[in-house]
Design an enzyme around this catalytic site. Structure first.
Site, PDB file in Angstrom:
ATOM      1  N   ASP A  67     -17.410 -53.296 -12.701  1.00  0.00           N
ATOM      2  CA  ASP A  67     -18.407 -54.059 -13.452  1.00  0.00           C
ATOM      3  C   ASP A  67     -17.895 -55.425 -13.896  1.00  0.00           C
ATOM      4  O   ASP A  67     -16.692 -55.706 -13.812  1.00  0.00           O
ATOM      5  CB  ASP A  67     -18.889 -53.241 -14.666  1.00  0.00           C
ATOM      6  CG  ASP A  67     -17.734 -52.628 -15.461  1.00  0.00           C
ATOM      7  OD1 ASP A  67     -16.574 -52.996 -15.220  1.00  0.00           O
ATOM      8  OD2 ASP A  67     -17.998 -51.778 -16.325  1.00  0.00           O
ATOM      9  N   ASN A 137     -19.841 -43.706 -26.040  1.00  0.00           N
ATOM     10  CA  ASN A 137     -21.169 -43.113 -25.815  1.00  0.00           C
ATOM     11  C   ASN A 137     -21.258 -42.404 -24.460  1.00  0.00           C
ATOM     12  O   ASN A 137     -22.339 -42.054 -24.019  1.00  0.00           O
ATOM     13  CB  ASN A 137     -22.257 -44.188 -25.931  1.00  0.00           C
ATOM     14  CG  ASN A 137     -22.102 -45.290 -24.888  1.00  0.00           C
ATOM     15  OD1 ASN A 137     -21.253 -45.198 -24.006  1.00  0.00           O
ATOM     16  ND2 ASN A 137     -22.924 -46.324 -24.985  1.00  0.00           N
ATOM     17  N   GLU A 144     -24.945 -47.198 -19.248  1.00  0.00           N
ATOM     18  CA  GLU A 144     -25.211 -46.789 -20.613  1.00  0.00           C
ATOM     19  C   GLU A 144     -26.062 -45.519 -20.634  1.00  0.00           C
ATOM     20  O   GLU A 144     -26.691 -45.181 -19.624  1.00  0.00           O
ATOM     21  CB  GLU A 144     -25.944 -47.928 -21.343  1.00  0.00           C
ATOM     22  CG  GLU A 144     -25.146 -49.223 -21.413  1.00  0.00           C
ATOM     23  CD  GLU A 144     -23.979 -49.168 -22.398  1.00  0.00           C
ATOM     24  OE1 GLU A 144     -23.377 -48.099 -22.597  1.00  0.00           O
ATOM     25  OE2 GLU A 144     -23.681 -50.233 -22.973  1.00  0.00           O
TER      26      GLU A 144
HETATM   27  C1  GLP Z   1     -15.872 -51.006 -20.960  1.00  0.00           C
HETATM   28  C2  GLP Z   1     -15.863 -50.798 -19.452  1.00  0.00           C
HETATM   29  C3  GLP Z   1     -15.671 -49.337 -19.094  1.00  0.00           C
HETATM   30  C4  GLP Z   1     -14.515 -48.743 -19.897  1.00  0.00           C
HETATM   31  C5  GLP Z   1     -14.780 -48.884 -21.363  1.00  0.00           C
HETATM   32  C6  GLP Z   1     -13.722 -48.243 -22.239  1.00  0.00           C
HETATM   33  O1  GLP Z   1     -17.078 -50.623 -21.510  1.00  0.00           O
HETATM   34  N1  GLP Z   1     -17.065 -51.244 -18.844  1.00  0.00           N
HETATM   35  O2  GLP Z   1     -15.439 -49.223 -17.704  1.00  0.00           O
HETATM   36  O3  GLP Z   1     -14.364 -47.397 -19.558  1.00  0.00           O
HETATM   37  O4  GLP Z   1     -14.832 -50.279 -21.633  1.00  0.00           O
HETATM   38  O5  GLP Z   1     -12.764 -49.172 -22.663  1.00  0.00           O
HETATM   39  P1  GLP Z   1     -11.444 -48.796 -23.451  1.00  0.00           P
HETATM   40  O6  GLP Z   1     -10.498 -48.230 -22.438  1.00  0.00           O
HETATM   41  O7  GLP Z   1     -10.965 -50.115 -23.995  1.00  0.00           O
HETATM   42  O8  GLP Z   1     -11.813 -47.815 -24.489  1.00  0.00           O
END
Ligand code: GLP
Length: 268
Positions: A67, A137, A144
């Site tokens: 993404d 979430n 989402e």
């Molecule tokens: C973002 C990314 C996800 C990732 C999430 C968790 O939302 N789009 O792919 O899994 O962050 O991030 P963190 O590892 O910082 O908790």
């Protein structure tokens, strides 16, 4: 699903890097699906270390990121392009022509652009190993809650929870409010389910509800990661805090013991 329980972030990073490294050694032209987020930083650090020791060659590896924020150019310090450069690409010998990350600067025909991203994945022969984090979430990529389980790469509006979680990266004063992205381009859940092998990493108590719902809850679009129950080869690598709401912990530990005995390849 295989659930690998580890003590902390360090052990998780080492285990995930080891699984990726062995997949690349087995298939030097591996197509690797990559993720961003704090949980991935340790994994990339280990992969860089293996490369620097001379035991991991990325020259033929092809990568696809999950993404990117809509509106952020590659050089923006909070873009996922920038994250990937900083944490992995600048330090290994991956061919820049083999790197694919959704373009956050596209305008207008989003559907056409997203279809071309899907087409590039298909042309590369599909993704062999997909690395995933998880949102509080339950989101994977930026799918989402209520994302369709069959969704493909597309434009997605970010939830308030995700905006709040990510606001720490967009500190007041550093970026103007209009620069803080409200949307992203993300691979869909259907896209992720087509990858051949999935490694999902989670650390910390903040992820424990999402992890329990994904592994032990019903398959529901309300928790995007629960769709992984439909995939034939998923490994969750989680620390004690993230595992704290799982009810079948002892069973997962027994499965791990038997896996080490009978199919050790799944762990190394
Ligand atoms: C973002 C990314 C996800 C990732 C999430 C968790 O939302 N789009 O792919 O899994 O962050 O991030 P963190 O590892 O910082 O908790």
């Amino acid at each position: 699903m295989l659930v690998i329980l580890k003590r902390d972030d360090q052990e998780i990073s080492r285990q995930a890097a080891q699984l990726i490294a062995s997949a690349v050694r087995k298939n030097p032209a591996l197509t690797l699906g990559l993720a961003t987020g704090g949980t991935m930083i340790g994994v990339y650090r280990h992969l860089v270390a293996l490369h620097k020791q001379g035991s991991l060659d990325f020259s033929r590896v092809v990568t696809f990121n999950l993404d990117e924020y809509l509106g952020l150019p590659a050089e923006h310090p909070r873009s996922f392009h920038h994250f990937m450069q900083e944490n992995l690409f600048a330090h290994v010998n991956v061919d820049p022509r083999n790197i694919h990350i959704p373009d956050g600067t596209i305008r207008g025909n989003y559907d056409q652009y997203c279809a071309s991203y899907e087409e590039a994945i298909r042309k590369a022969g599909g993704i062999d190993v997909q690395l995933l984090g998880i949102g509080r979430n339950g989101h994977i990529g930026f799918n989402e809650p209520t994302s369709s389980i069959g969704s493909r790469t597309r434009l997605k509006v970010l939830s308030q929870e995700t905006l709040d979680d990510n606001s720490k990266f967009f500190a007041p004063g550093e970026e103007s409010p209009e620069e803080s992205p409200r949307c992203a381009i993300t691979m869909g859940i259907g896209t992720i389910l087509e990858t051949r092998k999935i490694l999902l990493l989670a650390t910390g108590a903040g992820k424990s509800a999402a992890v329990a719902n994904s592994i032990e809850g019903p398959v529901t679009s309300a928790v995007s990661a629960s769709a992984l129950q439909l995939h034939p080869d998923v490994t969750f690598i989680i620390d004690d805090a993230a595992a704290s709401q799982l009810t079948q912990r002892d069973y997962y530990l027994r499965v791990l013991e038997m896996t080490a005995l009978l199919t050790p390849d799944r762990l190394s």
